[in-house]
Design a protein around this motif. Structure first.
Motif, mmCIF file in Angstrom:
data_model
loop_
_atom_site.group_PDB
_atom_site.id
_atom_site.type_symbol
_atom_site.label_atom_id
_atom_site.label_comp_id
_atom_site.label_asym_id
_atom_site.label_seq_id
_atom_site.Cartn_x
_atom_site.Cartn_y
_atom_site.Cartn_z
ATOM 1 N N GLN A 47 -2.763 21.422 4.524
ATOM 2 C CA GLN A 47 -1.590 20.554 4.426
ATOM 3 C C GLN A 47 -1.397 20.124 2.975
ATOM 4 O O GLN A 47 -2.320 19.637 2.343
ATOM 5 C CB GLN A 47 -1.738 19.325 5.317
ATOM 6 N N ASN A 74 1.223 18.016 0.302
ATOM 7 C CA ASN A 74 2.377 17.152 0.040
ATOM 8 C C ASN A 74 2.884 17.493 -1.352
ATOM 9 O O ASN A 74 2.231 17.190 -2.357
ATOM 10 C CB ASN A 74 1.953 15.685 0.116
ATOM 11 N N SER A 100 13.962 20.067 2.664
ATOM 12 C CA SER A 100 13.425 18.846 3.253
ATOM 13 C C SER A 100 14.396 17.699 2.976
ATOM 14 O O SER A 100 15.265 17.797 2.111
ATOM 15 C CB SER A 100 12.047 18.522 2.661
ATOM 16 N N GLY A 159 12.127 12.319 2.600
ATOM 17 C CA GLY A 159 10.843 12.749 3.119
ATOM 18 C C GLY A 159 10.866 12.916 4.623
ATOM 19 O O GLY A 159 11.855 12.615 5.270
ATOM 20 N N PRO A 160 9.787 13.448 5.175
ATOM 21 C CA PRO A 160 8.523 13.780 4.495
ATOM 22 C C PRO A 160 8.635 15.037 3.650
ATOM 23 O O PRO A 160 9.588 15.809 3.800
ATOM 24 C CB PRO A 160 7.565 14.011 5.676
ATOM 25 N N HIS A 161 7.637 15.217 2.781
ATOM 26 C CA HIS A 161 7.628 16.363 1.875
ATOM 27 C C HIS A 161 6.327 17.159 2.008
ATOM 28 O O HIS A 161 5.871 17.772 1.037
ATOM 29 C CB HIS A 161 7.810 15.908 0.430
ATOM 30 N N SER A 162 5.722 17.110 3.195
ATOM 31 C CA SER A 162 4.460 17.816 3.415
ATOM 32 C C SER A 162 4.703 19.166 4.073
ATOM 33 O O SER A 162 5.603 19.322 4.891
ATOM 34 C CB SER A 162 3.529 16.986 4.303
ATOM 35 N N PRO A 213 1.948 14.783 -5.885
ATOM 36 C CA PRO A 213 1.598 15.754 -4.842
ATOM 37 C C PRO A 213 0.114 15.696 -4.506
ATOM 38 O O PRO A 213 -0.710 15.369 -5.346
ATOM 39 C CB PRO A 213 1.972 17.097 -5.475
#
Length: 492
Positions: A280, A282, A315, A319-322, A415
């Motif tokens: 995962q 971000n 996206s 967010g989210p930005h994961s 990040p």
């Protein structure tokens, strides 16, 4: 003669007492006791559990003599690890037998669904273990949705955990025109486990009642329990009058749990590595899938397949930005995406070794050498090595600005990459937080621990690196933004 008889009696009494104390101590179990209202064919003798008293908590069986058990070795197959940690006591009845027979007639069911679950299952198991919940819950997405992230029921429940909008919102799942967190497997997992924990408490520690409520609603199960109480009937799950879907729901889970733990002819237990096969990440800002695909070398189609919570090619600005990337740590470290956006430099100091540097940045020596194209273990003082720390913020990860860049949100998010750390002898939350330069409180929060928790060697912790201070807006740009905002609101 009389003395000889007394000696024999003493020997017999001593022998019986020794045998009693030598009985093995059973492992802690979650008892789900009920009283079947009809007779049915029993399970094989070796798997038929004995009747037990109902209990509302996970508690070890007391014994006069406690044996110290060796810590079990970590299973290489994630499914074996799951099987070894299943503790619901399964009782046989017609509903359960029916579901077991269905699974036995579908030998390819679990291997097929396992392919859809493979990128996420390790992370789900780890979340369940961190929250100290029953491992049976890891099988719930198989029962709920056959692990289909985008499936929707007639009641508008969505995702692998089949969450309705109101429940998802209550437990913090985001949803807008850009993103539906119910289709995000890991985000919906967090919400589902919180909801199940809540239901477990509401039903006084009875997991079967909690599972029934998860399927058909808290109120319906409570009313069924109250009806049975008024009539003097048992209130166990199998005695409650519930809708057919709910009446079949728990037997599905118990049957699958039983077969995973006790595979039979006609049922295949899949093989899956007991380690993360996805990472995962971000990325810290709004991104475009096509840009991430180009930077990471992962196909855009595959990125979308792994991250089905995102409804568009971009996206949300908020967010989210994961993202979940289908790469192991070694492949990630070698990718140009990581080197460009996350890999920083470490200057070798006196007494440094490749091992000490790799341990500091949670890398293997092999990975550190690969990242730096080193063929041997020789390093020199002052030498610069690439390591897993941020160098600069990524450049824009969207194709075109939707609005003027001067009106973008001022907050910049650093990040991060999710990594696993195995606790070593002598480690503490404080020492690990200092080693990776992350706040002690954040490290505890990430792993559902208290700040004073004592760590056991071999425990797996999750860290999100880097956790750095947010950079301040350059003063010149800040002033420009303020002037622009003033011009927009001043009367002409």
């Amino acid at each position: 003669m009389r003395g000889l008889c007394l000696i024999c009696v003493c020997i017999l009494m001593f022998g019986c007492r020794s045998t009693e104390n030598a009985e093995p101590v059973e492992a802690p179990q979650i008892f789900t006791h009920f009283e079947p209202s009809y007779e049915d064919q029993a399970l094989p003798e070796e798997t038929q559990p004995l009747p037990v008293q109902k209990t509302s908590a996970i508690s070890p069986i007391k014994s006069k003599k406690t044996r110290v058990k060796k810590r079990p070795t970590k299973a290489e197959n994630l499914w074996v690890h799951i099987a070894n940690n299943l503790h619901f006591t399964v009782y046989q009845n017609r509903a359960l037998k029916k579901r077991i027979n269905w699974y036995l007639k579908q030998p390819n069911y679990l291997p097929t669904v396992n392919k859809r679950a493979a990128p996420y299952l390790y992370h789900i198991v780890k979340k369940i273990e961190q929250k100290r919940l029953p491992m049976e819950l890891a099988l719930l997405p198989f029962v709920e949705s056959d692990f289909r992230p985008t499936i929707a029921s007639s009641q508008q429940a969505v995702g692998v955990w089949q969450l309705v909008a109101a429940t998802a919102h209550h437990f913090g799942v985001k949803s807008d025109q850009w993103y539906d967190g119910r289709q995000d497997v890991l985000a919906s997992t967090d919400a589902a486990l919180e909801y199940l924990s809540y239901l477990h408490k509401r039903f006084d520690g009875n997991w079967l009642h909690a599972l029934a409520a998860y399927n058909s609603g808290e109120g319906r199960v409570k009313r069924a329990i109250e009806r049975n109480k008024k009539r003097g009937k048992s209130t166990d799950y199998f005695s409650l009058k519930l809708p057919k879907e709910t009446a079949d729901y728990v037997p599905k889970l118990l049957a699958l749990s039983y077969l995973v733990k006790h595979p039979q002819k006609g049922f295949k237990r899949p093989k899956l590595a007991n380690k993360p096969i996805t990472t995962q990440m971000n990325v810290g800002q709004q991104f475009d899938f096509s840009v991430i695909a180009r930077l990471s070398g992962v196909g855009s189609k595959q990125l979308h397949a792994l991250n089905q919570g995102y409804l568009k090619n971009q996206s949300s600005p908020n967010g989210p930005h994961s993202l979940l990337l289908p790469v192991g740590q070694e492949a990630l470290l070698k990718s140009q995406f990581f080197k460009s956006n996350f890999a920083g430099e470490y200057i070798v100091k006196k007494n440094d070794t490749l091992y000490s540097i790799a341990r500091r940045f949670n890398m293997s020596v092999k990975a550190l050498k690969q990242l730096n194209a080193k063929q041997n273990n020789i390093i020199g003082i002052g030498e610069k090595l690439l390591v897993g720390q941020p160098k600069t913020l990524p450049k824009s990860l969207i194709v075109d600005y939707q609005i003027s860049p001067y009106l973008e949100p001022q907050e910049v998010v650093i990040p991060t990459i999710e990594i696993d750390y195995e606790v070593k002898p002598g480690d503490s939350l404080w020492s690990i937080s200092q080693l990776y330069e992350v706040p002690h409180s954040d490290l505890a929060k990430w792993n559902n621990l208290s700040a004073s928790s004592i760590l056991k060697p071999g425990t797996q912790l999750t860290l999100f690196i880097p956790q750095a201070d947010k950079p301040k807006q350059p003063q010149k740009r800040q002033n420009l933004l303020q002037d622009l905002q003033k011009s927009l609101i001043q009367p002409r």
